[in-house]
Scaffold this motif. Sequence first.
Motif, PDB file in Angstrom:
ATOM      1  N   UNK A  14       0.835  -1.209   0.000  1.00  0.00           N
ATOM      2  CA  UNK A  14       0.000   0.000   0.000  1.00  0.00           C
ATOM      3  C   UNK A  14       0.866   1.253   0.000  1.00  0.00           C
ATOM      4  N   UNK A  15       1.931   1.250   0.793  1.00  0.00           N
ATOM      5  CA  UNK A  15       2.838   2.407   0.861  1.00  0.00           C
ATOM      6  C   UNK A  15       3.482   2.666  -0.490  1.00  0.00           C
ATOM      7  N   UNK A  37       2.786   9.559 -10.866  1.00  0.00           N
ATOM      8  CA  UNK A  37       2.134   9.274 -12.142  1.00  0.00           C
ATOM      9  C   UNK A  37       1.856  10.533 -12.955  1.00  0.00           C
ATOM     10  N   UNK A  38       1.415  11.585 -12.299  1.00  0.00           N
ATOM     11  CA  UNK A  38       1.037  12.802 -13.026  1.00  0.00           C
ATOM     12  C   UNK A  38       2.246  13.508 -13.631  1.00  0.00           C
ATOM     13  N   UNK A  39       3.441  13.238 -13.108  1.00  0.00           N
ATOM     14  CA  UNK A  39       4.643  13.943 -13.567  1.00  0.00           C
ATOM     15  C   UNK A  39       5.460  13.132 -14.567  1.00  0.00           C
ATOM     16  N   UNK A  50       3.998   4.304 -13.448  1.00  0.00           N
ATOM     17  CA  UNK A  50       3.439   2.977 -13.179  1.00  0.00           C
ATOM     18  C   UNK A  50       1.993   3.182 -12.737  1.00  0.00           C
ATOM     19  N   UNK A  51       1.068   2.821 -13.601  1.00  0.00           N
ATOM     20  CA  UNK A  51      -0.351   3.058 -13.324  1.00  0.00           C
ATOM     21  C   UNK A  51      -0.856   2.190 -12.172  1.00  0.00           C
ATOM     22  N   UNK A  52      -0.431   0.939 -12.160  1.00  0.00           N
ATOM     23  CA  UNK A  52      -0.846  -0.005 -11.117  1.00  0.00           C
ATOM     24  C   UNK A  52       0.035  -1.234 -11.225  1.00  0.00           C
ATOM     25  N   UNK A  85       3.975   5.507  -5.977  1.00  0.00           N
ATOM     26  CA  UNK A  85       3.928   5.435  -7.442  1.00  0.00           C
ATOM     27  C   UNK A  85       2.805   6.307  -7.985  1.00  0.00           C
ATOM     28  N   UNK A  86       1.692   6.363  -7.277  1.00  0.00           N
ATOM     29  CA  UNK A  86       0.581   7.201  -7.710  1.00  0.00           C
ATOM     30  C   UNK A  86       0.937   8.676  -7.707  1.00  0.00           C
TER      31      UNK A  86
END
Length: 689
Positions: free
Chosen positions: A426-427, A436-438, A590-592, A432-433
Motif C-alpha cells: 500500500x505504501x 504518475x502525473x509527472x 506505473x499506473x498499477x 507510485x501514484x
Amino acid sequence: MYESIIDALRRGEAATAVAAARDAVAQQPRDPVAHRVLSSALQMSGDQAGAIAAIDAALALAPEDAEAHLERASLLISTPAVDEAEAALARSVGLDPNQFPSYILQGHLALGRGDLAEVQRLARTAARIAPKHPQVAALEGTLALRRGDADRALQVLTEAARAHPLEPTLIHALGHAYLAKGQLDNAERAFHVVLQFDPDSAPLRVFIARLAAQQGRFGQAAAVLKPALAAPDAAAELHRFAGELELQANRPAAALTHLKAALASLRDSRTLNALGEAWRRLRADEDARSTLDASLAEHPQDGDLWRARLLVETADPTRARAVAERWCAAMPDSLPALEAHMVTLDSSGHRDEAEALALRITQLEPGRLQPELYVIEMLLRTDPEAAIERINRLLQRAQDDAVRYALRQLLGRAFDAAGRPETALTTWIELQGELRARRPALPQPAPPVTELPALAPLPDPTPAVLLLWGAPGSLVERVAATLNAAGAPLLTDRYGAQPPQDGFQRYDTASELASGQLDGAQFISEWRGQLRARGIADANVFDWLLWWDNALLAALRLHLPEALVLIALRDPRDMLLDWLAYGISAPFALESPLAGARWLAEVLGQVAELHEADLFPHRLVRMDTIAEDPTAVAGVLSEALGIEIRAVAARAFGPPRFAPGHWREFADALAEPFALLSPVAQRLGYPTA
C-alpha cells in the motif's frame, strides 16, 4: 615630427612608440598632439591609467579639441568611470556636432544601460552623418536583437557584412544574431573573424570554444584555447575548462596536465571531479595519490580534497578506511569525515564499529540523513518495528520533498521486513501514484514484425557498439555503473536533463519502423549523426537505452550489424516487486501493479523471442544471484564482452535489494500480477512458482 611614432604604432611596436612619444613630449611639452600620441602608445602597451593621464594633459592644453574628448571617452568606456566617458562624449558632440564616433560610442553606452529609445535616436543621428557606415549597421542590428527581432538583426547585419567582411564590431554583432537564430556554426565562424583583431582575448577564446563544444567538436574547442593557455598568467579556470574539453575529446592525458595546473588554485568539487575522471581513465591511481596527498599537506582542512582522495581507494576497502582515518585525524569535528569513516568501516567488514559510529553521529546531529539511514538499515535486519518508529520520527522533521519520498519508500521496506507485506505494498503504490502525473506513460510495444531482413555483413574495421537495456527492476543500473567505472564509452545522457533527440529516444519509433513509416537507414544515420555532440569521438559507443522493442531489429540487422545488445534480467516477478519498492531510472509512470505486470510480460516476451530465435547478437546478464556482488557482475560482463572489466566498490551499487525469490512473500498480495508474469518467467528459465 610624429611620423616615426605613428609608424611604430602601426607596426604594433608599443615599447618603441612609448619611448619615442615620451621624447616628443619632453621636447614639445606644450603641444597637445604630442600628449595624444603618447596616450595612444601607452594604451597599446596596456598602461590604461597612463593613457588617460596623457589624454588629460592634451585636453588641459586644448580643451576645445573634440577628437581628444572622443579619445578620452574611448579610454574611459573600458573602466568603471562610465559616467565620465559619457560626459566626455557629450563634450565632444557639443564641440563638433558632426563627431560621428561620439554618437556610436554613446549608442553603445546606452545599450549598456538598456535605454533602447536613446540607442535608436543616436543610431538615426549617426546614420544622417554616415548612412552606409558599418558601425551604424552594427548599432541598428544590435538594437533589433535587444528588441527580440533576430530576423531583422540578421538581415541588417548580413547585408552590411557583405560590404565590410572584416569590420570587427559589425561581425561581432552578426555573430550574436546567428546565435539568436540558433546557427552555432555561423556564429562560431563570425567570432573567429573577430578573434583576428583581438587574438589575446581569453574571454573571446573561451566563448568560441564553448560554441565548438556545443557542436560536439571538443578537440577543436580545446585547440582554440591553446594561445591563451600559453600565457604565464593563464587563469586556473581556463586550465580547468581546457581539461574538461580534453576529457570530452577522450584525451585524458592532455586533460590531466591542465587539471593539475588548475588544482594549484582551484580545489572545488568541479575541478576534483574532472581530475578524478582523468585519473580513472588513465588508471593512474599512484599519480592521483601523490598529487592529492601533496595538496592535502598544504590544505589539511579541505574536505573536498579529502573526498577526492577517498575516491581513489574505492576498489580497496582497507586503503579507503585508512584514508578516512587520516581525514578524521585532520578534521576530528567534521561530520562528513565521520560519515566517510562509517562507510569505509562497513565496506571493510567492520560492521559493528560502523553501526556504533553511525549511532554516535546521529547523537551529534539528530536527523542527519546518511547515518540515520545507516542505523535504519541496521534495524531492518535486527528490529524492523524499531526501524518503522525511527523512520516515522524522521518523517515528522523532514522538510524536503525528495527526502520525505525516500523515507516513505524506506518505510515500505520496513513494513516488509516486519512481515507486513500488504502494508508495504500500500505504501509503495501510494508513492507510485504521486509520481504518475509527472511522468509519461509506458511506451507501448509495436506490433510484431513478421519478417526481418537478413543480417548485413560486419563493417571493416568493426567498431565496438553496445546497446544496453534492462526493464524496470532488472538492476541494469548496476551494469551501467560497472561499465562506466571501467572506462567504457557509455552514454547515460538518455536518463539526464538533456537527452539526445533521436529515434532511440522517441517512443513512437518502434511502431514507425514496424509500419515502414520510418526508414531504418535514416533512423541509424540520425543516431550516428548525434554521437559526436554526445561526447563520442570515434565509432566506439555504448548507449544505455530507455526502452527496447524487437521492431528495432528491422533497422539494426541491416544498418548496425556490428552492435551487441546487452540486456539485464531477473525473475520478472522480482523485477515487478523491485519496481514497486525502489522505483526506476527511466521516467515512466506505473499506473498499477497489474498494468506494470501486463507491460513487463509484453516487453520481456520480446526478450524471450530475441533469445530463443537468436534474432540479433545479444547477451543476457542474469542479475538474480550476482546483483549484490560487484566482482561477480564485473566477471559476467568481462565474459560477455570479451574485455577486462574492473569491479566497482560495493557502495556504488547502493543499498541491498531484495534477495532472489522475495516475490513469494507477496504471492497473495500480488497474485493477479504475478499470474500474468508466470508464463514469460518460465520462457526465460525461471520456475513457475
